[in-house]
Design an enzyme around this catalytic site. Structure first.
Site, PDB file in Angstrom:
ATOM      1  N   TYR A 137      33.375  30.288  28.970  1.00 39.04           N
ATOM      2  CA  TYR A 137      33.487  31.078  30.196  1.00 39.04           C
ATOM      3  C   TYR A 137      32.239  30.934  31.057  1.00 39.04           C
ATOM      4  CZ  TYR A 137      34.448  34.743  33.503  1.00 39.04           C
ATOM      5  OH  TYR A 137      34.675  35.410  34.672  1.00 39.04           O
ATOM      6  N   SER A 183      32.655  36.680  37.203  1.00 39.64           N
ATOM      7  CA  SER A 183      32.209  37.804  36.386  1.00 39.64           C
ATOM      8  C   SER A 183      30.725  37.720  36.098  1.00 39.64           C
ATOM      9  CB  SER A 183      32.984  37.831  35.066  1.00 39.64           C
ATOM     10  OG  SER A 183      32.428  38.787  34.186  1.00 39.64           O
TER      11      SER A 183
END
Length: 289
Positions: A183, A173
């Site tokens: 993340y 992402s």
């Protein structure tokens, strides 16, 4: 003199490589490789993106292998594929445990055949700030997003190299450049692993094994733990990823204008970079699942 000649040769080779890379960006190949008969292993089938891709691969005649710890989601997707008349096999596996991954990989090879396309989807995050993220949550995110990529590649890549035929896909992402620390860390590591393995394939002359790195922006899916202010249709994303596989596209950023974030990130100070991404709609949110 020898040093001068080597420098000229190196510059020439680098120029050829750059021209080849640029040509792939500006002149996309129109012919698409056939995916009928390919064995496609998809890790992380609980996401809407992978579910849509599973159905699309089945429609193209591929044999779909679903790998996920949540058997319920696999069974639902497998049932939909069977209704389409497609070929599907579902396996429950904890991708964070290498022994479990290797065991299932051996089982897949014996029952289905060599996996020729491997898709890893990096999507887990706590959605919290660094200091608010528990040690357990941080470790879990790294295990799921990073180590799972390592174990599945080590399990399925050898047969691709042996057959000189295959394709590895890592879906990350754009949020990996700004957002939740857990993340960002795991996403960046997974993408770096993908890049390093892709380089090794070139060095090993495994020209029949291709790779595609996918960097996503916004998605209209309720199963991702991070979101952007404006989302894209998941079917659109699936179509773009499969097209990238069929054309051996090495890097796919969705939407393409998100490449500017990566460019700006390389030279902007953190405050300016965060402001830019805020204006573009990147909004880290707290995990509710």
């Amino acid at each position: 003199m020898n040093i001068f000649v080597e420098l000229i040769v190196s510059v020439f080779r680098m120029s050829v490589t750059l021209l080849s890379a640029w040509s792939k960006i500006f002149y996309r190949r129109t012919e698409r490789k056939c995916l009928e008969g390919e064995v496609v292993a998809i890790a992380g089938c609980s996401s809407d993106i992978c579910r849509f891709m599973s159905l699309d691969f089945a429609k193209l005649g591929s044999t779909v292998v679903l790998l996920d710890a949540t058997k319920t989601d696999d069974d639902d997707t497998a049932e939909q594929i069977k209704q389409l008349g497609g070929k599907v096999h579902s396996y429950a596996v904890d991708v964070t445990k290498k022994e479990d991954v290797y065991r299932v990989a051996k089982q897949v090879t014996e029952e289905v055949g060599d996996v020729s396309i491997l898709i890893n989807n990096v999507e887990l995050t706590s959605g919290q700030s660094f200091l608010d993220t528990t040690d357990h949550a941080l470790r879990r995110t790294v295990d799921v997003n990073t180590m799972a990529v390592v174990w599945t590649l080590k399990a399925f890549l050898p047969s691709m190299i042996l057959n000189n035929h295959g394709h590895i896909v890592t879906i990350g992402s754009i949020l990996g450049v700004e957002g939740s620390v857990d993340y960002c860390t795991s996403n960046a590591a997974a993408l770096s692993i993908h890049d390093a393995v892709s380089c090794e394939l070139i060095i090993q002359n495994a020209h029949g094994v291709h790779s595609t790195l996918v960097q996503l922006g916004a998605t209209n899916t309720n199963r991702r733990n991070v979101k952007l202010s404006e989302g894209m249709d998941v079917q659109y994303i699936s179509d773009k990823i499969i097209n990238a596989i069929q054309t051996n596209q090495e890097i796919l950023t969705i939407p393409s204008y998100m490449n500017w974030i990566l460019f700006c990130k390389s030279w902007m100070p953190p405050a300016a970079s965060s402001l830019l991404q805020s204006h573009m709609g990147i909004v880290p949110v707290t995990r509710t699942a």
